[in-house]
Design a protein around this motif. Structure first.
Motif, PDB file in Angstrom:
ATOM      1  N   PRO A   1      40.067-119.008 -57.531  1.00  0.00           N
ATOM      2  CA  PRO A   1      40.149-117.260 -57.302  1.00  0.00           C
ATOM      3  C   PRO A   1      39.390-116.898 -56.424  1.00  0.00           C
ATOM      4  N   THR A   2      38.568-117.753 -55.513  1.00  0.00           N
ATOM      5  CA  THR A   2      37.812-117.254 -54.284  1.00  0.00           C
ATOM      6  C   THR A   2      38.108-118.045 -53.289  1.00  0.00           C
ATOM      7  N   MET A   3      37.550-117.512 -51.963  1.00  0.00           N
ATOM      8  CA  MET A   3      37.879-118.284 -50.763  1.00  0.00           C
ATOM      9  C   MET A   3      36.701-118.306 -49.888  1.00  0.00           C
ATOM     10  N   ALA A   4      36.232-119.618 -49.296  1.00  0.00           N
ATOM     11  CA  ALA A   4      35.332-119.769 -48.240  1.00  0.00           C
ATOM     12  C   ALA A   4      35.725-120.418 -47.221  1.00  0.00           C
ATOM     13  N   VAL A   5      34.946-120.022 -45.792  1.00  0.00           N
ATOM     14  CA  VAL A   5      35.394-120.458 -44.634  1.00  0.00           C
ATOM     15  C   VAL A   5      34.106-120.763 -43.782  1.00  0.00           C
ATOM     16  N   HIS A   6      33.715-121.929 -43.616  1.00  0.00           N
ATOM     17  CA  HIS A   6      32.605-122.328 -42.744  1.00  0.00           C
ATOM     18  C   HIS A   6      33.280-122.361 -41.183  1.00  0.00           C
ATOM     19  N   ALA A   7      32.676-121.380 -40.571  1.00  0.00           N
ATOM     20  CA  ALA A   7      33.418-121.258 -39.105  1.00  0.00           C
ATOM     21  C   ALA A   7      32.151-121.783 -37.996  1.00  0.00           C
ATOM     22  N   ALA A   8      32.594-122.334 -36.951  1.00  0.00           N
ATOM     23  CA  ALA A   8      31.589-122.655 -35.878  1.00  0.00           C
ATOM     24  C   ALA A   8      31.193-121.407 -35.099  1.00  0.00           C
ATOM     25  N   PRO A   9      30.009-121.001 -34.825  1.00  0.00           N
ATOM     26  CA  PRO A   9      29.482-119.978 -34.140  1.00  0.00           C
ATOM     27  C   PRO A   9      30.207-119.959 -32.515  1.00  0.00           C
ATOM     28  N   GLY A  10      30.922-118.733 -32.372  1.00  0.00           N
ATOM     29  CA  GLY A  10      31.509-118.459 -30.964  1.00  0.00           C
ATOM     30  C   GLY A  10      32.915-119.035 -30.613  1.00  0.00           C
ATOM     31  N   LYS A  11      33.572-119.563 -31.923  1.00  0.00           N
ATOM     32  CA  LYS A  11      34.898-120.430 -31.971  1.00  0.00           C
ATOM     33  C   LYS A  11      35.841-119.727 -32.789  1.00  0.00           C
ATOM     34  N   ASN A  12      36.943-119.413 -32.220  1.00  0.00           N
ATOM     35  CA  ASN A  12      37.866-119.028 -33.139  1.00  0.00           C
ATOM     36  C   ASN A  12      38.369-119.806 -34.327  1.00  0.00           C
ATOM     37  N   PHE A  13      38.906-119.303 -35.328  1.00  0.00           N
ATOM     38  CA  PHE A  13      39.167-120.070 -36.583  1.00  0.00           C
ATOM     39  C   PHE A  13      40.359-119.380 -37.321  1.00  0.00           C
ATOM     40  N   SER A  14      40.922-120.301 -38.010  1.00  0.00           N
ATOM     41  CA  SER A  14      42.091-119.635 -38.914  1.00  0.00           C
ATOM     42  C   SER A  14      42.152-120.504 -40.109  1.00  0.00           C
ATOM     43  N   ALA A  15      42.171-120.047 -41.444  1.00  0.00           N
ATOM     44  CA  ALA A  15      42.212-120.789 -42.348  1.00  0.00           C
ATOM     45  C   ALA A  15      43.354-120.326 -43.270  1.00  0.00           C
ATOM     46  N   HIS A  16      44.184-121.229 -44.007  1.00  0.00           N
ATOM     47  CA  HIS A  16      45.031-120.809 -45.055  1.00  0.00           C
ATOM     48  C   HIS A  16      44.819-121.146 -46.286  1.00  0.00           C
ATOM     49  N   PHE A  17      44.965-120.363 -47.369  1.00  0.00           N
ATOM     50  CA  PHE A  17      44.748-120.643 -48.753  1.00  0.00           C
ATOM     51  C   PHE A  17      45.894-120.293 -49.461  1.00  0.00           C
TER      52      PHE A  17
END
Length: 473
Positions: free
Chosen positions: A372-388
């Protein structure tokens, strides 16, 4: 510990309350709590567990297996306060349990070597009898009592907790201690008055406890842990007379910790199960998480949902969540395979000889788990895209239509999209799927952005928090 889990399940319990944690999370195949609770989950028993009390460092949240409800500690609107009145009339307000009579206009004294431990005070060559000791470092008060001090002022890094000490005393923050020392250093005969404790209304509550272990989840980063928060500061509870409190044998005492928060969540889970005895552990978890009351990130220490999860436990709303995210044993096994577990590691968790699920290596992503929840660990300064990808089950009313509302605290940095945006249910028990896409860029390290997907039919609001962060542990 594993035998205790198995015995509880064999006894036919409906839930397990597990107020045991660790300083750091462990891989599930090395974690007795994760293994025992997996066996309980297979038997339809939900385990509610303490998130840990190592709150000063990121990534310390424990009991992070997705089949465990991990509970952070937060405050209630009842605060136990005490007051120290300085000789100049200035008042220091603190959280404290002081059962002693008022201690009026008593001289302050600072220990010669700065320590309030009994051994140090005994050899310091100064009399502290009848005075208020100024202890810069944390102390349980036994040292001042040993040398006959009338009271104590003690520095603490947990000023939100009311401690019970064996003499009139106040636990103060480092900033407050600095103010007190400034008064003492510029006053010829500095004195102080320690009042008796009283209860006060705390309009800022709920606030996550300073000790409550925060995320991010170091084992499965795409799963938000802790799951939610529950009252865990200054909780009145039954107490064993065999464990003295400030030298007294008592039947009740006040204590703080995620071990106090965990039973609150367990009780709420039992309440939900009383309405829905056939629900799986994941469905009960989902109901508690998606109906939690959002907490104010500006009032809490940094990290947002990484510190308090979906928010404050709300037992009143939980029995009627409208929609639930369900997951069963096979779903968790697929998640472990996607996380890279081999057949040996998988067997340690599941106690199954079937190695087939993990043959062929990683498949999919741990983010595919229907959580029921979602988390994304992104790299600083870099574009990210995550699918759940997610699937919800209608447990509200037949013939209902849910529309998604998307929320982001920084929409210019983090974009959240849902497809489809509308779910039409014709009957109870019907399952419909959708995909959440989270994208954007965070510029610096140790940043976070809170977001949420909220499905609503007009009466029920099914809130799934999304956290994007660059916290590196």
């Amino acid at each position: 510990m594993l035998a205790a889990f198995d015995d509880a399940v064999a006894d036919g319990v409906d839930l397990i309350s597990f107020s045991i944690g660790d300083d750091l999370p462990a891989q599930y195949f090395e974690d007795a709590a994760a293994i025992g609770s997996f066996h309980a989950m297979k038997a339809g028993v939900l385990t509610s567990a303490a998130a840990g009390n190592s709150g000063l460092e990121s990534g310390r949240v424990c009991n992070v297996a997705p089949w465990i409800l991990s509970v952070a500690a937060s405050s209630t609107d009842r605060r136990l306060v005490d007051k120290l009145v300085l000789g100049n009339g200035k008042t220091i307000v603190v959280s404290e349990i002081n059962i002693f009579p008022e201690l009026k206009d008593v001289p302050f004294v600072f220990p010669i070597n700065g320590s309030c431990e009994a051994e140090s005070l005994a050899v310091a060559g100064r009399s502290y009898k009848g005075k208020i000791l100024l202890c810069a470092l944390p102390s349980n008060g036994s040292g001042p009592v040993t040398v006959g001090a009338a009271g104590a002022v003690i520095g603490t890094d947990q000023p939100d907790i009311a401690f019970s000490l064996p003499l009139p005393a106040v636990m103060v923050s480092q900033a407050q201690f600095t103010r007190i020392m400034a008064y003492v250093n510029r006053t010829r005969n500095p004195v102080g008055t320690i009042l008796a404790s009283e209860s006060a209304f705390d309009s800022e509550a709920p606030i996550v406890a300073s000790f409550s272990s925060p995320g991010p989840n170091m084992i499965t980063p795409s799963i938000l842990k802790p799951d939610l928060s529950a009252p865990g500061i200054d909780i009145l509870a039954a107490w064993s007379p065999l464990s003295p409190v400030s030298g007294r044998s008592v039947a009740y005492s006040i204590d703080s910790g995620t071990s106090m928060a965990c039973p609150h969540a367990t009780g709420a889970a039992a309440y939900v199960k009383s309405f829905h005895p056939d629900w799986s552990p994941a469905m009960i978890m989902s109901a508690l998480i998606t109906t939690a009351t959002p907490m104010n990130s500006s009032r809490n220490r940094g990290g947002g949902e990484l510190t308090y999860g979906a928010g404050q436990l709300n037992p009143v709303r939980a029995p009627d969540p409208g929609l639930v995210y369900d997951a069963r044993e096979g779903d968790y096994v697929r998640m472990l395979c996607a996380q890279g577990y081999n057949s040996t590691q998988l067997q340690l968790v599941t106690d199954s000889d079937d190695a087939a699920p993990c043959r062929g290596g990683r498949r999919g992503s741990a983010a595919d788990l229907n959580y029921p929840t979602m988390a994304v660990h992104a790299a600083p300064g870099k574009n990210f895209s995550a699918h759940f990808p997610r699937t919800v089950t209608n447990v509200g009313v037949p013939g209902s239509v849910y529309v998604a509302k998307l929320v982001s605290s920084r929409p210019e940095l983090v974009r959240v999209a849902v497809s489809p945006r509308r779910l039409v249910f014709s009957q109870l028990g019907q399952r419909l799927s959708f995909t959440v896409t989270v994208s954007g860029v965070l510029g610096g390290a140790n940043e976070f952005v809170s977001a949420a997907v909220v499905w609503s039919d007009g009466d029920r609001h099914v809130r799934s928090p999304v956290i994007v962060h660059t916290v590196d542990v």
